[in-house]
Scaffold this motif. Structure first.
Motif, mmCIF file in Angstrom:
data_model
loop_
_atom_site.group_PDB
_atom_site.id
_atom_site.type_symbol
_atom_site.label_atom_id
_atom_site.label_comp_id
_atom_site.label_asym_id
_atom_site.label_seq_id
_atom_site.Cartn_x
_atom_site.Cartn_y
_atom_site.Cartn_z
ATOM 1 N N HIS A 29 -34.771 9.683 9.479
ATOM 2 C CA HIS A 29 -34.407 8.876 10.652
ATOM 3 C C HIS A 29 -34.777 7.412 10.456
ATOM 4 O O HIS A 29 -34.117 6.521 10.996
ATOM 5 C CB HIS A 29 -35.041 9.446 11.925
ATOM 6 N N ASP A 30 -35.831 7.143 9.664
ATOM 7 C CA ASP A 30 -36.163 5.753 9.351
ATOM 8 C C ASP A 30 -35.124 5.151 8.424
ATOM 9 O O ASP A 30 -34.748 3.982 8.564
ATOM 10 C CB ASP A 30 -37.538 5.671 8.685
ATOM 11 N N ALA A 31 -34.671 5.940 7.451
ATOM 12 C CA ALA A 31 -33.738 5.441 6.441
ATOM 13 C C ALA A 31 -32.401 5.012 7.034
ATOM 14 O O ALA A 31 -31.761 4.079 6.538
ATOM 15 C CB ALA A 31 -33.509 6.502 5.369
ATOM 16 N N GLY A 41 -28.671 5.671 3.361
ATOM 17 C CA GLY A 41 -29.585 5.019 4.292
ATOM 18 C C GLY A 41 -30.327 3.873 3.620
ATOM 19 O O GLY A 41 -31.000 4.067 2.602
ATOM 20 N N ALA A 42 -30.204 2.676 4.195
ATOM 21 C CA ALA A 42 -30.809 1.480 3.597
ATOM 22 C C ALA A 42 -31.737 0.746 4.563
ATOM 23 O O ALA A 42 -32.055 -0.417 4.353
ATOM 24 C CB ALA A 42 -29.703 0.534 3.121
ATOM 25 N N ALA A 43 -32.198 1.425 5.614
ATOM 26 C CA ALA A 43 -32.995 0.747 6.645
ATOM 27 C C ALA A 43 -34.412 0.440 6.203
ATOM 28 O O ALA A 43 -35.037 -0.471 6.729
ATOM 29 C CB ALA A 43 -33.025 1.594 7.920
ATOM 30 N N VAL A 44 -34.955 1.192 5.254
ATOM 31 C CA VAL A 44 -36.319 0.945 4.762
ATOM 32 C C VAL A 44 -36.237 0.009 3.565
ATOM 33 O O VAL A 44 -35.580 0.328 2.573
ATOM 34 C CB VAL A 44 -37.016 2.259 4.368
ATOM 35 N N PRO A 173 -32.179 4.313 16.350
ATOM 36 C CA PRO A 173 -32.418 3.007 16.989
ATOM 37 C C PRO A 173 -32.107 1.855 16.056
ATOM 38 O O PRO A 173 -32.169 1.980 14.831
ATOM 39 C CB PRO A 173 -33.919 3.060 17.332
ATOM 40 N N ALA A 174 -31.786 0.692 16.656
ATOM 41 C CA ALA A 174 -31.307 -0.453 15.882
ATOM 42 C C ALA A 174 -32.395 -1.461 15.521
ATOM 43 O O ALA A 174 -32.105 -2.441 14.850
ATOM 44 C CB ALA A 174 -30.210 -1.172 16.668
ATOM 45 N N GLN A 295 -44.300 -0.408 13.316
ATOM 46 C CA GLN A 295 -43.132 -0.141 12.480
ATOM 47 C C GLN A 295 -42.744 -1.393 11.704
ATOM 48 O O GLN A 295 -42.423 -1.346 10.515
ATOM 49 C CB GLN A 295 -41.977 0.325 13.372
ATOM 50 N N LEU A 296 -42.794 -2.535 12.369
ATOM 51 C CA LEU A 296 -42.466 -3.797 11.737
ATOM 52 C C LEU A 296 -43.417 -4.080 10.577
ATOM 53 O O LEU A 296 -43.001 -4.509 9.500
ATOM 54 C CB LEU A 296 -42.543 -4.917 12.775
#
Length: 365
Positions: A29-31, A41-44, A173-174, A295-296
């Protein structure tokens, strides 16, 4: 051109690209947080989370690194694109649980566009497990080329497996995507000669983040912060007049720092954190929840960008009233323990080394 072509083992339909030294696999879910596309998934920062149709077994896998965007082969059934920034000078294609890895020819300090192509996902998903000696069911192509950061996108969607992955990504989430965009634009501003910075837009255009100069005036600061979608509506401003009188003799930089600290302190009283991304030129500010702040901090690990919770004493040698009250209360409660200065009469015994002392108050209160 760099090219790696192998049959790669997958477990739980997962394989990864890792550039974070000592890192562990991202949570799914983080990715995919904040993305419109699934599959990659490229969010991390510094990681890619790649999904396959096959649950367990080996899939056909090719990685290519190009100097520019390669043409799209229409034979691929499902195609997505994301942006990627290596977090170190070594990047690897990694099997689940780190069972095997292959080094990729990616450069630290360069933004890449990534295209992930898939073929045969539904057939592989239905088969679930591929045993040794059985025919190959699904194939994948992962392509990299230098390019400024862009939003992720679905180029082509054919399989039901890909459709399910896209739906999952859109439910995440965004917040992460905003942070990644800010980091990318910040890199572009701080390294103007970098290859990826030519087409990057100014961070002033990114929603959710205020960029404030060290010499900004109070009215401009207030206008920018109140325009943020994350701005807490209950944040008070009735203290500004008294603040201006108290700090009238401050230099402009010191005044701006103290003013932002005061805002952060009032935001903290409301359960909100005024977060500042580290920068040598401007303040990159946003309001976040305490959990988003944590998280940030995690997202910025390995990116050489720090983040601070802006409160009184963050940049200036001041204490907020709660800190002062705590210290005065502690001093009053422990006054009998202090040895008077030489030449002064002592009316209290010296403290025994074995005596239990009260804990010094936390100055971060």
């Amino acid at each position: 051109m760099f090219r790696l072509e192998k049959e790669v083992g997958v477990s739980y339909s997962q394989v990864y690209v890792e550039s974070v030294v000592g890192g562990i696999n991202s949570r799914m879910h983080d990715a995919f947080a904040g993305q419109r596309s699934g599959l990659c998934g490229a969010a991390v920062p510094g990681k890619l989370f790649l999904l396959t149709g096959l649950h367990t077994g080996e899939v056909g896998f090719t990685v290519e690194v190009h100097d520019q965007a390669p043409p799209l082969d229409l034979a691929w059934e499902d195609v997505v694109e994301v942006s990627f920034y290596p977090a170190s000078d070594r990047s690897f294609l990694v099997q689940w649980a780190g069972e095997a890895r292959w080094e990729l020819d990616l450069r630290e300090g360069l933004d890449y566009r990534v295209r992930y192509c898939a073929q045969g996902m539904d057939q592989a998903r239905e088969k679930d497990v591929r045993l040794d000696g059985e025919p190959l069911l699904d194939r994948y192509l992962l392509q990299f080329w230098p390019s400024p950061p862009e939003p992720d996108r679905v180029v082509r969607q054919t399989s039901q497996a890909a459709a399910y992955s896209h739906d999952y990504a859109r439910q995440q989430p965004a917040f992460d995507s905003i942070v990644r965009a800010v980091m990318a634009q910040q890199r572009a501003l701080l390294t103007p000669d970098a290859e990826s910075s030519g087409d990057a837009e100014s961070p002033e255009g990114i929603a959710g983040m205020a960029v404030i100069s060290h010499e900004a005036d109070p009215e401009s600061i207030r206008e920018q912060l109140t325009s943020l979608s994350s701005h807490p509506t209950a944040l008070p401003w009735d203290w500004v007049a008294a603040f201006e009188t108290e700090h009238a003799e401050d230099d402009r930089v010191g005044y701006t720092q103290a003013f932002l600290e005061e805002i952060g302190e009032h935001a903290f009283d409301l359960g909100t954190v005024l977060a500042s991304l580290d920068s040598g030129r401007d303040y990159y500010l946003t309001f976040v929840t305490p959990s988003q702040y944590e998280q940030l901090s995690e997202l910025l690990t390995g990116q050489k960008i720090g983040v601070e919770s802006v409160r009184i004493g963050c940049w200036t040698p001041r204490m907020n009233p709660k800190q002062s009250d705590a210290i005065r209360a502690w001093a009053k409660a422990n006054a009998h323990k202090f040895t008077p200065a030489r030449g002064m009469a002592s009316t209290a015994p010296r403290v025994s080394l074995d005596a239990q002392e009260e804990t010094e108050p936390d100055q971060r209160a």
